[in-house]
Scaffold this active site. Structure first.
Site, PDB file in Angstrom:
ATOM      1  N   HIS A 334       0.854  -1.190   0.000  1.00 41.69           N
ATOM      2  CA  HIS A 334       0.000   0.000   0.000  1.00 41.69           C
ATOM      3  C   HIS A 334       0.888   1.236   0.000  1.00 41.69           C
ATOM      4  O   HIS A 334       2.006   1.209   0.519  1.00 41.69           O
ATOM      5  CB  HIS A 334      -0.912   0.000   1.230  1.00 41.69           C
ATOM      6  CG  HIS A 334      -1.982   1.042   1.188  1.00 41.69           C
ATOM      7  ND1 HIS A 334      -1.792   2.309   1.700  1.00 41.69           N
ATOM      8  CD2 HIS A 334      -3.235   1.016   0.695  1.00 41.69           C
ATOM      9  CE1 HIS A 334      -2.891   3.015   1.525  1.00 41.69           C
ATOM     10  NE2 HIS A 334      -3.786   2.249   0.915  1.00 41.69           N
ATOM     11  N   ASP A 393      -8.012  -4.515  -0.353  1.00 42.79           N
ATOM     12  CA  ASP A 393      -8.451  -5.244  -1.533  1.00 42.79           C
ATOM     13  C   ASP A 393      -8.199  -6.741  -1.420  1.00 42.79           C
ATOM     14  O   ASP A 393      -8.808  -7.529  -2.143  1.00 42.79           O
ATOM     15  CB  ASP A 393      -7.743  -4.708  -2.783  1.00 42.79           C
ATOM     16  CG  ASP A 393      -8.064  -3.250  -3.043  1.00 42.79           C
ATOM     17  OD1 ASP A 393      -9.257  -2.911  -3.048  1.00 42.79           O
ATOM     18  OD2 ASP A 393      -7.131  -2.451  -3.214  1.00 42.79           O
TER      19      ASP A 393
END
Length: 456
Positions: A334, A393
């Site tokens: 991320h 996700d």
């Protein structure tokens, strides 16, 4: 003289020639970005973002600064100063759905009491009732293969039925925000139902949302032909909406909302622009990539408990030798979080119960194994500036699959949720009446003289 009778072959050849020129004209030497210290992506090499604004809507906390050195810490996400873990634990303990409460918190800044929350839900239900026919007509008139485009078009079309669309007073924008919270779920589900009817010849089933149901319940109610769902299914979808509702002002779609709002434009244009941003696979579509990656992994590896086989598969991904040859392990890593993504942790903690209900235990265990092994593989094969962890996700697509939600709706559900955050940031931008957002770009084009057309 313009030739309007080009054959398809001639058109394709001409476009190919023009695209080659366009590529050559737009290429910039990568060394120039270093030379001029350009913060590409508005981030520096350590991952720290360029400070472009202030917000009270949401905070993403993933590191501390110690003697000018970024020290990663477990990730935290706060809505209006309240830790999202506390928010989710609060309404789940009380057996309630939390998205409407979360939307109120983001838009109005405080947690509503029972009476105020009831009134807020009534406003949403009233908007659902008044906009349901509009949503049906909008998607039926022009079906699309991409539901995000349905949302963008539908939101822009709402402008035409708004009696006061260009008024950017806080009162009017708040009204529009509530109506968007009610309308976008209908546009998404009806858009999908129209899509499968038009392109796959399936029966067209359009259920009207029920005023007594939560937004999460209504999504399942409208989506399923029999309108049936379990409390756990609705709880997991509601939880997903809550944790996707906001992620600070710097993510691409929210920053887009600030940029477009700063021009003074209408609400529908600003939210449609944010939807266009979220559609991009680098932003809102990543969970679909995670699902496809796991499908490929399961086809390649017979024994899901074989750590070495999984490591070998992940290594091939990094070396661009497997799956889509992008060099990415989707769902891991991320831009901000290094040690942990709190949203992934929340989803993971409740996904196990759904996996047991749906008999997906083996696949859930495979997810946990990849989550553990992927950072080890990445650290071994890549130069690391910061740690990596599973992001939101990683588990969200898996949950949607267990809920029977089609892939075409994965990103639209993200948009349904993020409307709350986008509208909150729009209200903040308008309240503080900042300058139009206009960062600097340096031209590196060489100076040239204009040449008359007969001499070219």
């Amino acid at each position: 003289m313009i030739n309007l009778k080009l054959s398809d072959l001639e058109k394709d050849k001409l476009i190919k020639e023009l695209s080659t020129k366009a590529k050559e004209a737009n290429y910039i030497n990568p060394e120039l970005y270093t030379k001029y210290e350009v913060k590409r992506g508005l981030r520096d090499i350590s991952g720290k973002g360029v400070l472009a604004g202030l917000t009270e809507v949401g905070e993403v906390h993933a590191y501390i600064l110690d003697e000018n050195e970024l020290i990663p810490v477990p990730g935290r996400l706060s809505y209006r100063g309240i830790d999202v873990k506390e928010i989710t634990e609060g309404f789940l303990k009380e057996g309630r759905y939390g998205f409407e409460e979360t939307a109120y918190l983001l838009l109005c800044g405080t947690l509503p009491n029972q009476s105020v929350l009831g009134q807020f839900k009534d406003l949403i239900s009233d908007a659902q009732s008044s906009k349901a026919e509009f949503a049906r007509k909008t998607v039926l008139h022009l079906p699309s293969k991409d539901i995000m485009n349905v949302l963008g078009r539908g939101v822009l079309t709402l402008y035409s039925i708004d009696p006061n669309p260009d008024d950017i007073s806080i009162e009017n924008v708040l009204r529009q925000s509530i109506e968007l919270l009610a309308s976008v779920p209908m546009l998404a589900v009806y858009g999908y139902q129209t899509y499968v009817h038009q392109f796959f010849n399936k029966s067209l089933v359009l259920h009207t949302p029920q005023p007594e149901l939560s937004i999460a319940e209504n999504i399942l109610y409208m989506l399923r032909p029999d309108s049936k769902y379990s409390p756990l299914e609705a709880t997991l979808l509601d939880l997903s909406l809550v944790i996707h509702a906001e992620h600070g002002g710097g993510n691409n779609s929210t920053f887009t909302t600030h940029v477009v709002t700063s021009t003074g434009t209408d609400t529908y244009s600003a939210i449609a622009a944010a939807i266009g941003s979220l559609k991009g696979p680098r932003h809102g579509g990543a969970n679909i990539k995670v699902r496809h990656m796991f499908k490929d992994l399961k086809e390649k590896i017979q024994d899901w408990n074989d750590d070495e086989a999984i490591k070998d598969y992940l290594t091939k991904l990094l070396n661009k030798e497997g799956f889509d040859r992008s060099g990415l392990i989707y769902g891991v890593g991320h831009a901000v979080y290094s040690i942990s993504d709190p949203r992934a942790e929340i989803l993971k903690s409740y996904a196990e119960a759904l996996a047991q209900e749906k008999h997906f235990e083996d696949e859930f265990n495979l997810y946990k194994k990849v989550e553990k092994l992927a950072p080890e593989v990445i650290e071994k094969h890549r130069k690391m500036y910061k740690g990596v962890c599973a992001n939101v996700d990683f588990y969200s697509g898996f949950i949607y699959e267990m809920l029977g939600i089609p892939e075409e709706l994965y990103t639209p559900i993200f948009a349904i949720s993020r409307v709350a955050g986008w509208c909150a940031h729009r209200l903040e931008e308008l309240t503080n009446a900042g300058k139009i957002v206009r960062p600097a770009f340096k031209s590196v084009a060489p100076k040239r003289e204009y040449i008359p057309i007969e001499k070219r």
